[in-house]
Scaffold this motif. Structure first.
Motif, PDB file in Angstrom:
ATOM      1  N   LYS B  44       0.885  -1.353  -0.093  1.00 28.41           N
ATOM      2  CA  LYS B  44       0.015   0.085   0.117  1.00 28.41           C
ATOM      3  C   LYS B  44       0.669   1.442  -0.100  1.00 28.41           C
ATOM      4  O   LYS B  44       0.686   2.187  -0.755  1.00 28.41           O
ATOM      5  N   ILE B  45       1.946   1.379   0.815  1.00 27.14           N
ATOM      6  CA  ILE B  45       2.692   2.457   0.799  1.00 27.14           C
ATOM      7  C   ILE B  45       3.470   2.667  -0.480  1.00 27.14           C
ATOM      8  O   ILE B  45       3.607   4.075  -0.971  1.00 27.14           O
ATOM      9  N   PRO B  50       2.064   7.304   2.556  1.00 27.64           N
ATOM     10  CA  PRO B  50       0.949   8.193   3.356  1.00 27.64           C
ATOM     11  C   PRO B  50       1.621   9.407   4.158  1.00 27.64           C
ATOM     12  O   PRO B  50       2.720   9.442   4.268  1.00 27.64           O
ATOM     13  N   ASP B  51       0.546  10.130   4.659  1.00 25.72           N
ATOM     14  CA  ASP B  51       1.118  11.437   5.403  1.00 25.72           C
ATOM     15  C   ASP B  51       1.790  10.916   6.978  1.00 25.72           C
ATOM     16  O   ASP B  51       2.452  11.414   7.496  1.00 25.72           O
ATOM     17  N   LEU B  52       1.077   9.845   7.144  1.00 22.54           N
ATOM     18  CA  LEU B  52       1.355   9.114   8.298  1.00 22.54           C
ATOM     19  C   LEU B  52       0.922   7.775   8.679  1.00 22.54           C
ATOM     20  O   LEU B  52      -0.010   7.388   7.882  1.00 22.54           O
ATOM     21  N   ILE B  53       1.475   6.874   9.336  1.00 23.51           N
ATOM     22  CA  ILE B  53       1.006   5.721   9.720  1.00 23.51           C
ATOM     23  C   ILE B  53       0.818   5.348  10.921  1.00 23.51           C
ATOM     24  O   ILE B  53       1.510   5.735  11.924  1.00 23.51           O
ATOM     25  N   LEU B  54      -0.485   4.549  11.197  1.00 22.05           N
ATOM     26  CA  LEU B  54      -0.670   4.306  12.555  1.00 22.05           C
ATOM     27  C   LEU B  54      -0.480   2.528  12.811  1.00 22.05           C
ATOM     28  O   LEU B  54      -0.975   2.077  11.857  1.00 22.05           O
ATOM     29  N   GLY B  65       5.007  -5.317  13.518  1.00 21.49           N
ATOM     30  CA  GLY B  65       5.002  -3.924  13.131  1.00 21.49           C
ATOM     31  C   GLY B  65       6.358  -3.182  13.355  1.00 21.49           C
ATOM     32  O   GLY B  65       6.778  -2.327  12.778  1.00 21.49           O
ATOM     33  N   PHE B  66       7.087  -3.737  14.361  1.00 26.09           N
ATOM     34  CA  PHE B  66       8.599  -3.393  14.460  1.00 26.09           C
ATOM     35  C   PHE B  66       9.606  -3.610  13.111  1.00 26.09           C
ATOM     36  O   PHE B  66      10.287  -2.951  12.846  1.00 26.09           O
ATOM     37  N   ASP B  67       9.191  -4.910  12.542  1.00 26.55           N
ATOM     38  CA  ASP B  67       9.868  -5.168  11.256  1.00 26.55           C
ATOM     39  C   ASP B  67       9.583  -4.214  10.283  1.00 26.55           C
ATOM     40  O   ASP B  67      10.381  -3.746   9.412  1.00 26.55           O
ATOM     41  N   LEU B  68       8.364  -3.796  10.186  1.00 27.64           N
ATOM     42  CA  LEU B  68       7.808  -2.875   9.094  1.00 27.64           C
ATOM     43  C   LEU B  68       8.281  -1.472   9.269  1.00 27.64           C
ATOM     44  O   LEU B  68       8.981  -0.944   8.519  1.00 27.64           O
ATOM     45  N   LEU B  69       8.435  -0.987  10.636  1.00 24.86           N
ATOM     46  CA  LEU B  69       8.914   0.518  11.104  1.00 24.86           C
ATOM     47  C   LEU B  69      10.413   0.205  10.688  1.00 24.86           C
ATOM     48  O   LEU B  69      11.001   1.419  10.240  1.00 24.86           O
ATOM     49  N   GLU B  70      11.279  -0.794  11.065  1.00 26.87           N
ATOM     50  CA  GLU B  70      12.505  -0.917  10.611  1.00 26.87           C
ATOM     51  C   GLU B  70      12.608  -0.602   9.071  1.00 26.87           C
ATOM     52  O   GLU B  70      13.714   0.124   8.635  1.00 26.87           O
ATOM     53  N   GLN B  71      11.930  -1.273   8.286  1.00 26.90           N
ATOM     54  CA  GLN B  71      12.123  -1.317   6.816  1.00 26.90           C
ATOM     55  C   GLN B  71      11.847   0.073   6.359  1.00 26.90           C
ATOM     56  O   GLN B  71      12.310   0.842   5.411  1.00 26.90           O
ATOM     57  N   ILE B  72      10.672   0.715   6.967  1.00 26.06           N
ATOM     58  CA  ILE B  72      10.360   2.323   6.393  1.00 26.06           C
ATOM     59  C   ILE B  72      11.667   3.058   6.595  1.00 26.06           C
ATOM     60  O   ILE B  72      12.010   4.028   6.048  1.00 26.06           O
ATOM     61  N   LYS B  74      14.718   2.398   7.067  1.00 21.60           N
ATOM     62  CA  LYS B  74      15.925   2.124   6.182  1.00 21.60           C
ATOM     63  C   LYS B  74      15.812   2.587   4.956  1.00 21.60           C
ATOM     64  O   LYS B  74      16.668   2.771   4.313  1.00 21.60           O
ATOM     65  N   ASN B  75      14.383   2.881   4.420  1.00 22.82           N
ATOM     66  CA  ASN B  75      14.172   3.171   2.941  1.00 22.82           C
ATOM     67  C   ASN B  75      14.384   4.782   2.857  1.00 22.82           C
ATOM     68  O   ASN B  75      13.753   5.560   3.431  1.00 22.82           O
ATOM     69  N   PRO B  76      15.256   5.354   1.984  1.00 18.71           N
ATOM     70  CA  PRO B  76      15.233   6.774   1.973  1.00 18.71           C
ATOM     71  C   PRO B  76      14.064   7.649   1.549  1.00 18.71           C
ATOM     72  O   PRO B  76      14.115   8.530   1.846  1.00 18.71           O
ATOM     73  N   ILE B  77      13.406   6.940   0.667  1.00 21.41           N
ATOM     74  CA  ILE B  77      11.983   7.693   0.324  1.00 21.41           C
ATOM     75  C   ILE B  77      11.023   7.600   1.375  1.00 21.41           C
ATOM     76  O   ILE B  77      10.278   8.455   1.556  1.00 21.41           O
ATOM     77  N   LEU B  78      10.976   6.503   2.003  1.00 18.55           N
ATOM     78  CA  LEU B  78       9.842   6.528   3.219  1.00 18.55           C
ATOM     79  C   LEU B  78      10.122   6.806   4.588  1.00 18.55           C
ATOM     80  O   LEU B  78       9.589   7.127   5.477  1.00 18.55           O
ATOM     81  N   LYS B  79      11.692   7.126   4.680  1.00 15.33           N
ATOM     82  CA  LYS B  79      12.071   7.102   6.151  1.00 15.33           C
ATOM     83  C   LYS B  79      11.593   8.163   6.992  1.00 15.33           C
ATOM     84  O   LYS B  79      11.420   8.308   8.066  1.00 15.33           O
ATOM     85  N   LYS B  80      11.011   9.231   6.300  1.00 15.41           N
ATOM     86  CA  LYS B  80      10.591  10.633   6.971  1.00 15.41           C
ATOM     87  C   LYS B  80       8.920  10.479   7.257  1.00 15.41           C
ATOM     88  O   LYS B  80       8.396  11.330   7.796  1.00 15.41           O
TER      89      LYS B  80
END
Lengths: 248, 125
Positions: B44-45, B50-54, B65-72, B74-80
């Motif tokens: 989906k991302i 998205p502007d925010l993830i819950l 959720g932690f695995d997903l957060l780590e991936q986000i 580490k990703n230069p486009i998604l990290k913010k």
């Protein structure tokens, strides 16, 4: 032979205790999802202006019951964590004054409902500490919620935070029912409930102050009180401004 | 028409909670997309950032959720992307904040209004 038998009995009793704590922990945790759903659903319904007034009254009662259920679940989870030895002490920089304000906000509705007069004072050097926020919240919330619960309507609660060299002193005074002299030596005992509190809150478990004492002992702090029956109680909690992390 | 509306991705496997959050956010003019697993969230991302993830921590499927957060992170486009962890676990705050969550909320300890307020604050609304 007698010695071996006794050791087996103790081992078995400890194992049964551990299994009981695990069961309590698991059950309490599983209750959290449905409680969130009920809580948020009732909040949504309470916002609906079309709800008839008699139904709104029932919703308000159910909402109070859900919040009480939530407190009980939190208490059972925290006690079982200590009994299973899975509590960790995580020291990190926290804003203690903000933590106190958060807990007071969390209890704001109960304070308003009872018409209690609350005063809160802080001295300098009580804001930035190295502590375990989650455990500090549990201590503060238990003491503040007890003060609210056991102080009659329109009573007073005074809270103060002060700095004492290496320690922080948290003090909470209420004009509540007090602790009878005969009960004072037992109030930190697991499942103990004072003779007068049973009338005010028949459903309490007698675990709150037991948990507070377990946490304070872990943090290397102290808790004591001064109380007069029918006049009120002051609890004092002293804990270090800097704690070291303990990971079991 | 909805270009200026904020988008939130809700990663939550409890459908009743999903429904309550979506309804409340919609009432506040915030658009939502919902998924039940971390894998679905990644798909989906990539479709729309998205502007925010819950984000819940305990999720079905192989990733939590932690695995997903780590991936986000580490990703230069998604990290913010700001990620608020919304969970039933009250022992993982330190881990979540270290991995890069902007807030950590225990579901039962917050009202729905307070949750929406925290989301709006993070969206600067």
């Amino acid at each position: 032979m007698g010695y071996i038998g006794t050791e087996d009995d103790i081992t078995q009793a400890k194992e049964i205790d551990r299994m009981k704590s695990e069961f309590v922990s698991l059950s309490a945790h599983q209750l959290r999802s449905p409680v969130s759903t009920i809580r948020w659903s009732i909040e949504s319904m309470m916002k609906n202006k079309d709800v008839p007034i008699n139904i709104a009254g029932h919703l308000s009662d159910v909402y109070s019951a859900v919040l009480t259920m939530n407190d009980t679940i939190n208490l059972l989870l925290n006690v079982s964590r200590f009994e299973l030895g899975t509590v960790q002490l995580n020291g990190s920089p926290i804003d203690l004054q903000k933590v106190v304000k958060d807990v007071l906000n969390w209890r704001h509705k109960e304070i308003l409902t009872k018409g209690l007069k609350l005063s809160y004072s802080t001295s300098s050097n009580t804001s930035k500490i190295i502590g375990d926020e989650q455990l500090i919240r549990i201590i503060l919330d238990n003491l503040i919620s007890n003060a609210i619960k056991y102080t009659p309507n329109a009573g007073n609660i005074e809270i103060s935070l002060s700095s004492q060299k290496e320690n922080i002193l948290f003090k909470i005074t209420d004009s509540g029912i007090g602790i009878p002299m005969a009960d004072q030596s037992k109030i930190f005992t697991k499942l103990f409930r004072g003779s007068n509190v049973k009338k005010v809150d028949p459903s309490g478990l007698g675990l709150g102050l037991y948990l507070v004492k377990l946490i304070i002992d872990l943090k290397g702090g102290k808790i004591w009180f001064d109380s007069n029956e029918d006049k009120g109680t002051t609890f004092f909690v002293e804990f270090p401004k800097t704690i070291k992390s303990i990971h079991k | 028409m909805n270009n200026d509306k904020k988008n939130i991705l809700i990663v939550e496997d409890d459908e009743a909670l999903q429904k309550l959050i979506i309804e409340k956010l919609a009432g506040n003019g915030i658009l939502t997309a919902c998924v039940r697993t971390a894998q679905e969230a990644l798909t989906k991302i990539k479709e729309k950032i998205p502007d925010l993830i819950l984000l819940d921590i305990m999720l079905p499927g192989g990733m939590n959720g932690f695995d997903l957060l780590e991936q986000i992170r580490k990703n230069p486009i998604l990290k913010k992307i700001p990620v608020i962890v919304l969970t039933n676990l009250d022992t993982e705050r330190k881990t979540a904040m270290e991995i890069g969550a902007v807030d950590y909320i225990v579901k039962t300890n917050i009202s729905l209004d307070e949750l929406i307020l925290k989301i709006k604050n993070n969206l600067r609304l």
